[in-house]
Design a protein around this motif. Sequence first.
Motif, PDB file in Angstrom:
ATOM      1  N   ASP A  68       0.833  -1.208   0.000  1.00 21.34           N
ATOM      2  CA  ASP A  68       0.000   0.000   0.000  1.00 21.34           C
ATOM      3  C   ASP A  68       0.868   1.258   0.000  1.00 21.34           C
ATOM      4  N   ASN A  93      -3.316   7.475  11.650  1.00 22.95           N
ATOM      5  CA  ASN A  93      -3.755   7.553  10.255  1.00 22.95           C
ATOM      6  C   ASN A  93      -3.975   8.985   9.799  1.00 22.95           C
ATOM      7  N   ALA A 114      -7.997   0.178   7.652  1.00 20.18           N
ATOM      8  CA  ALA A 114      -6.683   0.800   7.837  1.00 20.18           C
ATOM      9  C   ALA A 114      -6.103   0.694   9.238  1.00 20.18           C
ATOM     10  N   ASN A 124      -5.129  -1.660   4.285  1.00 17.21           N
ATOM     11  CA  ASN A 124      -4.123  -0.635   4.019  1.00 17.21           C
ATOM     12  C   ASN A 124      -3.497  -0.268   5.362  1.00 17.21           C
ATOM     13  N   ALA A 125      -2.398  -0.929   5.697  1.00 17.33           N
ATOM     14  CA  ALA A 125      -1.908  -0.925   7.084  1.00 17.33           C
ATOM     15  C   ALA A 125      -0.777   0.048   7.378  1.00 17.33           C
ATOM     16  N   GLN A 156      -0.384   3.480   6.988  1.00 18.96           N
ATOM     17  CA  GLN A 156      -0.653   4.899   7.229  1.00 18.96           C
ATOM     18  C   GLN A 156      -0.521   5.765   5.974  1.00 18.96           C
ATOM     19  N   LEU A 174      -2.972   5.507   3.255  1.00 20.32           N
ATOM     20  CA  LEU A 174      -4.318   5.795   2.764  1.00 20.32           C
ATOM     21  C   LEU A 174      -4.936   6.979   3.497  1.00 20.32           C
ATOM     22  N   LEU A 232      -8.253   8.838   4.921  1.00 17.10           N
ATOM     23  CA  LEU A 232      -9.600   8.498   5.375  1.00 17.10           C
ATOM     24  C   LEU A 232     -10.395   9.766   5.616  1.00 17.10           C
ATOM     25  N   ALA A 254     -11.658  -1.189   0.884  1.00 17.64           N
ATOM     26  CA  ALA A 254     -10.225  -1.007   1.094  1.00 17.64           C
ATOM     27  C   ALA A 254      -9.409  -1.624  -0.037  1.00 17.64           C
TER      28      ALA A 254
END
Length: 521
Positions: free
Chosen positions: A132, A157, A186, A199-200, A202, A204, A206, A463
């Motif tokens: 990601d 995030n 996320a 999406n792990a 940070q 993406l 939101l 996601a």
Amino acid sequence: MASKDSRASTSINICLAALVAAGVFGSAQAAAPDTTRVIVAFKPGAAAKVKAAVGAARGAVKHEIFGMNAMAIEVPNAALKGLENNPNVEYIEEDVVRRPFALTTPSTGTPYASGQSVPYGIKMVQADQVSDSLAANRKVCIIDSGYDRAHEDLSGNNVTGEYDAGTGWWYTDENHHGTHVAGTVAAINNSGTGVVGVNANQQLKLHIVKVFGKDGWAYSSSLATAANKCGAAGANVISMSLGGARASKTEQKAFDTQYANGVLSVAAAGNDGNRIVSYPAGYASVMSIGALDENRQWATFSQYNSKVELSAPGVGVLSTVPMGGGIEAALSVGSATYAPGAMEGSPLKTATGPLADFGIGDKTNSAVAGKVCLIQRGTVDFAVKVQNCQNSGGLGAIVYNNVAGAFGGTLGTTATSIPSVTATDADGAAMLKQLGQSATVSVKAANYAYYDGTSMATPHVAAVAALVWSFAPTCTGAQIRTTLNNSALDLGPAGRDTKYGFGLVQAKAAHDRIKSLGCGK
């Protein structure tokens, strides 16, 4: 209507699964018996005239829909005909209700930092096979009950949100549902902490639009506003783990407009386990998502019909809930450690004592005083079983299944003072061979919980859509939709079907398909 959470639950159980119910939205009061709440769509520039007409009819404006020439009003039933004949009014429709619809492995260090749990759905949708690193060019808008900004697995995030006069600030979550959804999208890849999302890392973006307050439902007018606010915030994907049984013309227009503008909207198919189409999932401009279990089998609570487009993990999904808002159960007997379920309503306590057989728990028995009761499920309510154990002097209770598998139990309004948990039939059989050995039952607050529902399947798809799209930002939302459908893992009967849609969403397969064939193939 909903499948009960088999492992843990919060104040809304697994996900407030009912499709149609009465209640209040935010701080607003339900319409009086002689009044009705409707959406009025009016001609451009006619807002003031329509408001005046509503006032003259002794009505009230309840919600002005952002980005549209429409408003929700409450008026006496007798005044509706006059408003319908008003030359400034295009149409009037009911403001229908929308509600939210509620198995891990340890991380090995690759691709996620050690000391975390990897929910089974992450691997099932191939999120662990696609980086990601480019997700910063995508934004997912989550329309739900809010987001716990203070959560250890979410606080880092890149997240923004909206204030709403009815539901409050986006960064609180009274129902836990929205925070659980957000974690699937996320939850952060941080060593030794919690879980990971699709999406792990940070990257993406939101955006949170909070339509559900503590009462757990909203009107379609609020959902139309939310969709338009997502679009105004620059969202690429809208995730909605919610729905209702009837369509709304105004709501449909909002989602059709967002789709035409390139936004991909994803919604839960519903948890009633029947053929009914729920909305917004039923609109052509929205993807309808069904639920699967960890064995890629259709979840029996998942609604099935021709609108179901994709499927994703929705049974026993571990994700974030507001800090301290979950329940974690632990159980050991002798040298054996078991994986129990939490009994909803159990006090947060730990008890240790010799394990004693308490039968089906239908009556008191002084022989279990100072011991932990092992109770078979069946015949009487869980609350009666636990209370009988307590009244017998028991220190804790274990209720094991009388059929195969795990289950979730609730004590309802019954207040008990001893900790209680659930166990599988197999674990119960094993413990019957350990009577007299030291047993420890523990129930404590947690920051994570297992939920079931199409609510849990939906954020997996939203996601994955954002993840795949991040590698091809010039693709349109419609093209990403086509790619996701064409690359899905076909399940059930060959081709698209009513339970699985095109199949299980696959991140790597979709990514590779775009790489080799281009957008929308």
